[in-house]
Design a protein around this motif. Sequence first.
Motif, short mmCIF file in Angstrom:
data_model
loop_
_atom_site.label_atom_id
_atom_site.label_comp_id
_atom_site.label_asym_id
_atom_site.label_seq_id
_atom_site.Cartn_x
_atom_site.Cartn_y
_atom_site.Cartn_z
N ARG A 1 0.84 -1.21 0.00
CA ARG A 1 0.00 0.00 0.00
C ARG A 1 0.87 1.25 0.00
O ARG A 1 0.62 2.19 -0.76
CB ARG A 1 -0.93 -0.01 1.22
N ALA A 2 1.89 1.28 0.84
CA ALA A 2 2.78 2.44 0.91
C ALA A 2 3.47 2.69 -0.43
O ALA A 2 3.55 3.83 -0.89
CB ALA A 2 3.80 2.25 2.03
N ARG A 3 3.97 1.64 -1.06
CA ARG A 3 4.64 1.80 -2.36
C ARG A 3 3.65 2.27 -3.43
O ARG A 3 3.96 3.14 -4.24
CB ARG A 3 5.28 0.48 -2.82
N ALA A 4 2.45 1.70 -3.43
CA ALA A 4 1.44 2.09 -4.42
C ALA A 4 1.05 3.55 -4.27
O ALA A 4 0.93 4.28 -5.26
CB ALA A 4 0.22 1.18 -4.31
N LEU A 5 0.86 3.99 -3.03
CA LEU A 5 0.51 5.40 -2.79
C LEU A 5 1.63 6.33 -3.23
O LEU A 5 1.37 7.39 -3.80
CB LEU A 5 0.14 5.61 -1.33
N GLU A 6 2.87 5.94 -2.98
CA GLU A 6 4.01 6.74 -3.44
C GLU A 6 4.02 6.88 -4.96
O GLU A 6 4.44 7.90 -5.49
CB GLU A 6 5.33 6.10 -3.00
N LEU A 7 3.53 5.86 -5.64
CA LEU A 7 3.50 5.86 -7.10
C LEU A 7 2.22 6.47 -7.66
O LEU A 7 2.06 6.54 -8.88
CB LEU A 7 3.66 4.42 -7.62
N GLY A 8 1.31 6.88 -6.79
CA GLY A 8 0.07 7.50 -7.24
C GLY A 8 -0.96 6.52 -7.78
O GLY A 8 -1.81 6.89 -8.59
N GLY B 1 -3.46 2.78 -12.68
CA GLY B 1 -2.77 4.05 -12.86
C GLY B 1 -1.96 4.00 -14.13
O GLY B 1 -2.13 3.12 -14.97
N PRO B 2 -1.04 4.95 -14.27
CA PRO B 2 -0.19 4.96 -15.46
C PRO B 2 0.60 3.66 -15.58
O PRO B 2 1.06 3.12 -14.57
CB PRO B 2 0.75 6.15 -15.22
N ARG B 3 0.74 3.16 -16.79
CA ARG B 3 1.43 1.88 -16.99
C ARG B 3 2.83 1.91 -16.38
O ARG B 3 3.27 0.93 -15.77
CB ARG B 3 1.51 1.52 -18.47
N GLU B 4 3.55 3.01 -16.53
CA GLU B 4 4.91 3.10 -16.00
C GLU B 4 4.92 2.91 -14.48
O GLU B 4 5.81 2.26 -13.93
CB GLU B 4 5.55 4.44 -16.37
N SER B 5 3.94 3.48 -13.79
CA SER B 5 3.86 3.35 -12.33
C SER B 5 3.51 1.92 -11.94
O SER B 5 4.06 1.38 -10.97
CB SER B 5 2.84 4.33 -11.77
N CYS B 6 2.61 1.30 -12.68
CA CYS B 6 2.25 -0.10 -12.40
C CYS B 6 3.45 -1.02 -12.65
O CYS B 6 3.68 -1.96 -11.88
CB CYS B 6 1.06 -0.52 -13.26
N GLU B 7 4.21 -0.74 -13.70
CA GLU B 7 5.40 -1.55 -13.97
C GLU B 7 6.42 -1.39 -12.85
O GLU B 7 7.07 -2.36 -12.45
CB GLU B 7 6.02 -1.14 -15.31
N ARG B 8 6.55 -0.19 -12.30
CA ARG B 8 7.47 0.04 -11.19
C ARG B 8 7.02 -0.71 -9.94
O ARG B 8 7.83 -1.32 -9.25
CB ARG B 8 7.58 1.54 -10.89
N LEU B 9 5.70 -0.70 -9.67
CA LEU B 9 5.18 -1.47 -8.53
C LEU B 9 5.49 -2.95 -8.71
O LEU B 9 5.91 -3.62 -7.77
CB LEU B 9 3.67 -1.25 -8.36
N LEU B 10 5.32 -3.46 -9.91
CA LEU B 10 5.61 -4.87 -10.18
C LEU B 10 7.08 -5.17 -9.93
O LEU B 10 7.42 -6.20 -9.32
CB LEU B 10 5.21 -5.20 -11.62
N GLU B 11 7.97 -4.27 -10.34
CA GLU B 11 9.40 -4.44 -10.06
C GLU B 11 9.66 -4.50 -8.56
O GLU B 11 10.45 -5.32 -8.09
CB GLU B 11 10.20 -3.27 -10.65
N LEU B 12 9.00 -3.61 -7.82
CA LEU B 12 9.17 -3.59 -6.36
C LEU B 12 8.66 -4.87 -5.72
O LEU B 12 9.28 -5.39 -4.78
CB LEU B 12 8.47 -2.37 -5.77
N LEU B 13 7.52 -5.39 -6.20
CA LEU B 13 6.98 -6.64 -5.67
C LEU B 13 7.95 -7.79 -5.87
O LEU B 13 8.01 -8.71 -5.06
CB LEU B 13 5.63 -6.96 -6.32
N ARG B 14 8.69 -7.75 -6.98
CA ARG B 14 9.64 -8.82 -7.30
C ARG B 14 11.03 -8.56 -6.72
O ARG B 14 11.91 -9.41 -6.82
CB ARG B 14 9.75 -8.96 -8.81
N GLY B 15 11.24 -7.39 -6.11
CA GLY B 15 12.55 -6.99 -5.64
C GLY B 15 12.92 -7.59 -4.29
O GLY B 15 12.12 -8.27 -3.64
N PRO B 16 14.14 -7.30 -3.85
CA PRO B 16 14.66 -7.89 -2.62
C PRO B 16 14.21 -7.20 -1.33
O PRO B 16 14.50 -7.70 -0.25
CB PRO B 16 16.18 -7.75 -2.79
#
Length: 91
Positions: free
Chosen positions: A24-31, A50-65
């Motif tokens: 939730r915190a990451r998604a809110l940061e990404l708007g 939201g914007p595709r670029e923001s959703c792609e960034r959230l997906l990267e974060l979900l897969r990140g360390p």
Amino acid sequence: MNVVRLTAWVRGRVQGVGFRWWTRARALELGLVGWAANLADGRVEVVAEGPRESCERLLELLRGPDTPGQVEGVVERWSDAKGSMAGFVER
């Protein structure tokens, strides 16, 4: 702006470790708007619009360390945004 809906199913040790709050915190940061919900099989379902670029960034974060717990895998589905959500909530 290309607005999309990302649905992601996250498996691993992702319940009871603050994963939904962190998402939730990451998604809110990404708007983004949407939700993160625990599923009965132990996965967390994340729906974000939201914007595709923001959703792609959230997906990267979900897969990140840096996620709470331990993510073993993420399955994603992309679709058209429905525009019916406000805010980002934990379910």
